[in-house]
Scaffold this motif. Sequence first.
Motif, PDB file in Angstrom:
ATOM      1  N   UNK A   1       0.838  -1.209   0.000  1.00 20.26           N
ATOM      2  CA  UNK A   1       0.000   0.000   0.000  1.00 20.26           C
ATOM      3  C   UNK A   1       0.869   1.254   0.000  1.00 20.26           C
ATOM      4  N   UNK A   2       1.898   1.280   0.856  1.00 26.24           N
ATOM      5  CA  UNK A   2       2.768   2.457   0.944  1.00 26.24           C
ATOM      6  C   UNK A   2       3.635   2.610  -0.305  1.00 26.24           C
ATOM      7  N   UNK A   3       4.129   1.491  -0.840  1.00 23.45           N
ATOM      8  CA  UNK A   3       5.016   1.562  -2.006  1.00 23.45           C
ATOM      9  C   UNK A   3       4.265   2.050  -3.243  1.00 23.45           C
ATOM     10  N   UNK A   4       3.057   1.520  -3.440  1.00 18.79           N
ATOM     11  CA  UNK A   4       2.309   1.833  -4.668  1.00 18.79           C
ATOM     12  C   UNK A   4       1.458   3.091  -4.530  1.00 18.79           C
ATOM     13  N   UNK A   5       1.035   3.410  -3.291  1.00 21.79           N
ATOM     14  CA  UNK A   5       0.148   4.549  -3.100  1.00 21.79           C
ATOM     15  C   UNK A   5      -1.309   4.229  -3.388  1.00 21.79           C
ATOM     16  N   UNK A   6      -1.645   2.930  -3.537  1.00 23.83           N
ATOM     17  CA  UNK A   6      -3.022   2.527  -3.830  1.00 23.83           C
ATOM     18  C   UNK A   6      -3.592   1.716  -2.669  1.00 23.83           C
ATOM     19  N   UNK A   7      -4.929   1.702  -2.605  1.00 24.76           N
ATOM     20  CA  UNK A   7      -5.606   0.787  -1.684  1.00 24.76           C
ATOM     21  C   UNK A   7      -5.481  -0.624  -2.273  1.00 24.76           C
ATOM     22  N   UNK A   8      -5.056  -1.573  -1.465  1.00 20.21           N
ATOM     23  CA  UNK A   8      -4.775  -2.913  -1.964  1.00 20.21           C
ATOM     24  C   UNK A   8      -5.948  -3.859  -1.698  1.00 20.21           C
ATOM     25  N   UNK A   9      -6.396  -4.502  -2.759  1.00 28.34           N
ATOM     26  CA  UNK A   9      -7.426  -5.546  -2.621  1.00 28.34           C
ATOM     27  C   UNK A   9      -6.771  -6.897  -2.938  1.00 28.34           C
ATOM     28  N   UNK A  10      -6.480  -7.727  -1.904  1.00 29.27           N
ATOM     29  CA  UNK A  10      -5.770  -8.982  -2.162  1.00 29.27           C
ATOM     30  C   UNK A  10      -6.674 -10.059  -2.733  1.00 29.27           C
ATOM     31  N   UNK A  11      -6.125 -10.868  -3.621  1.00 28.29           N
ATOM     32  CA  UNK A  11      -6.776 -12.069  -4.136  1.00 28.29           C
ATOM     33  C   UNK A  11      -5.792 -13.226  -3.953  1.00 28.29           C
ATOM     34  N   UNK A  12      -6.299 -14.363  -3.563  1.00 30.90           N
ATOM     35  CA  UNK A  12      -5.404 -15.492  -3.294  1.00 30.90           C
ATOM     36  C   UNK A  12      -5.190 -16.321  -4.562  1.00 30.90           C
ATOM     37  N   UNK A  13      -3.947 -16.740  -4.750  1.00 35.51           N
ATOM     38  CA  UNK A  13      -3.580 -17.652  -5.844  1.00 35.51           C
ATOM     39  C   UNK A  13      -2.571 -18.646  -5.284  1.00 35.51           C
ATOM     40  N   UNK A  14      -2.431 -19.781  -5.934  1.00 39.25           N
ATOM     41  CA  UNK A  14      -1.462 -20.766  -5.455  1.00 39.25           C
ATOM     42  C   UNK A  14      -0.050 -20.208  -5.609  1.00 39.25           C
ATOM     43  N   UNK A  15       0.849 -20.663  -4.747  1.00 44.45           N
ATOM     44  CA  UNK A  15       2.217 -20.157  -4.783  1.00 44.45           C
ATOM     45  C   UNK A  15       2.893 -20.461  -6.112  1.00 44.45           C
ATOM     46  N   UNK A  16       2.612 -21.650  -6.672  1.00 42.05           N
ATOM     47  CA  UNK A  16       3.211 -22.019  -7.954  1.00 42.05           C
ATOM     48  C   UNK A  16       2.745 -21.081  -9.063  1.00 42.05           C
ATOM     49  N   UNK A  17       1.438 -20.734  -9.040  1.00 44.03           N
ATOM     50  CA  UNK A  17       0.891 -19.841 -10.071  1.00 44.03           C
ATOM     51  C   UNK A  17       1.466 -18.441  -9.941  1.00 44.03           C
ATOM     52  N   UNK A  18       1.602 -17.952  -8.701  1.00 44.98           N
ATOM     53  CA  UNK A  18       2.173 -16.623  -8.485  1.00 44.98           C
ATOM     54  C   UNK A  18       3.628 -16.595  -8.944  1.00 44.98           C
ATOM     55  N   UNK A  19       4.353 -17.668  -8.643  1.00 46.86           N
ATOM     56  CA  UNK A  19       5.769 -17.723  -9.022  1.00 46.86           C
ATOM     57  C   UNK A  19       5.922 -17.686 -10.544  1.00 46.86           C
ATOM     58  N   UNK A  20       5.088 -18.450 -11.266  1.00 44.65           N
ATOM     59  CA  UNK A  20       5.143 -18.437 -12.735  1.00 44.65           C
ATOM     60  C   UNK A  20       4.856 -17.040 -13.273  1.00 44.65           C
ATOM     61  N   UNK A  21       3.825 -16.407 -12.705  1.00 49.93           N
ATOM     62  CA  UNK A  21       3.448 -15.070 -13.174  1.00 49.93           C
ATOM     63  C   UNK A  21       4.550 -14.057 -12.870  1.00 49.93           C
TER      64      UNK A  21
END
Length: 598
Positions: free
Chosen positions: A149-169
């Motif tokens: 939130x502080x780095x980007x300056x935006x309100x953060x809306x989290x969505x969950x994804x598998x760790x493997x999928x996040x790593x690939x992305x």
Amino acid sequence: MALVWGPRRHPQVLLANRAPKAGRPDVVPHLPGMVVVEDISKKLLQAQLIDENALQKAALQQKTAGGSLTGNLVKIGAVTEEKLLEFLGKLYGCAPIDLMGFEPDPALTRLLPGDVATKFMALPVSRSGRKLVVAMANPSNIFALDDIKFITGYEVEPRVASEAAVKKALDRAYDSAGTMADVMKGFEDDLAVVEEDDTAENEGIGQMDEAPIVKLVNSLISDAVRKGASDIHIEPYEKTMRVRFRIDGALQEMMAPPYKFKAAITSRLKIMADLDIAERRVPQDGRIKIKVLNRTIDLRVSSLPTIFGEKIVMRILDKTNLNVDLERLGFEPASMKEFLAAILNPYGMVLVTGPTGSGKTTSLYSALSRVNTPNVNVMTAEDPVEYNLDGINQVLVNDSVGLSFAAALKAFLRQDPNIIMVGEIRDIDTASIATKAALTGHLVLSTLHTNDAPSAIGRLIDMGIEPFLVASSVNLVLAQRLVRKVCLHCKKATELTDEILSELQLTREEANGASILEGQGCVECNNNGYRGRAGVYEVMTITPPLRELILQRASAIEIKRTAVEGGMLTLRRDALQKLRRGITSVEEVLKETAADKM
């Protein structure tokens, strides 16, 4: 001096300025409503999505090849990506997001530096007004959310994804080496200032800017790792260069670097592999250890002088791709039962045969992982040692100093071994010692280069091993091939013509009800129609009738006929089983089992 922070703070300063929290970001304090990574396995067990056996297998895979526990659970087939994603959504209490086929938006990824994104396993995926949707492996990490939130300056809306999928992305979004297109653009700019004369190609890396060369080499390696290639070929010709990757066993042309940079590219790779860049007349071998896409990769480098320059081939050894789970290799149930019985035998010999690149090493490592327990002494002699396995004593064979396979085997027998693995039986000395070891209470695993399982018997006898020793020592012979799997994203049903049925030795009745598929080509499979490979196996247990034939020096054809009558699945028949289930294609079956039509 007081510092006033605006909405966008520099990430390194911000993270250093804030109060340190023990273990961030890998292990965060367990606050109310927060999920700790260690709890996920327990929650999966409670939800009955996995069992203890699957958890133990995933833990073994994680210990051997690295990665996350959930990623390895998906890899071994204990739970599907879809079910895991649904479970994670309920566990964390936030909406799940499917990153399959997701293409990162450069404008969004620039909001969050790559090191921070990798640290928190978080990736910006969309933006609406002042709201930034972020895919996260652990959306309950409040410190990560706060920092983003502080780095980007935006309100953060989290969505969950598998760790493997996040790593690939993340790998796609934050490629430190840059894209191939960017690198080639840099080359085109540099070419404008390189003189068009014949001396340039021999001046090497010292005569031109090293930056584009370094970028190109790094980009080649990272691109190959990302695409799952096993080898990189860099080939010089009279007026051109060609780079090819071997993906799923097939070579694919990837790019053609500017010819003027031929010597510079070769020199850069030879420097990285600690080879003699001044020696261009003889073949050389070396190794490169490099960190690519946040994982450590070993490269075996071979240079070969050709008439137009040195050809470089790099074998990629990526531990994260090592699958040591026997159940995931593609054995049919009956074949698996026989193979397990043989490797769990306290003594005898198990031979794995097949051509180079057919997966013999993976099968042996999987067998060793199954039998590797604290109460046995496992020793291996390999050339080279491709992967390090915990709890196993691995020896690198070195003929130049007299440490051959035979010499290593002799030394092993004085080391009180229970299980011995010999990389390859190449000569009478190695075969003789291995046979004697198998007869004196040791389990011996090794490989031979033969086309099928019955031919391995004849190969041992031709080497000079007496038939009665072969009949007494060999418990099982496994022949194998690798077939490419039809891409799940572009698969399409196809019909079998009478001509193809005849070639496959199938009747129309046998083909009825089969799911015959072929790939059309898409982004996921690099437009090849195939993604991944599966094993095809011929498992020949040495039964009493086969022992009699061996003693009589029967031919491989007679041994094969008797084994088939006893229930052995040939390579062709095993491949047809996978064809019927839609795993592979007709083309692959015919190509990989052309010599096996019984």
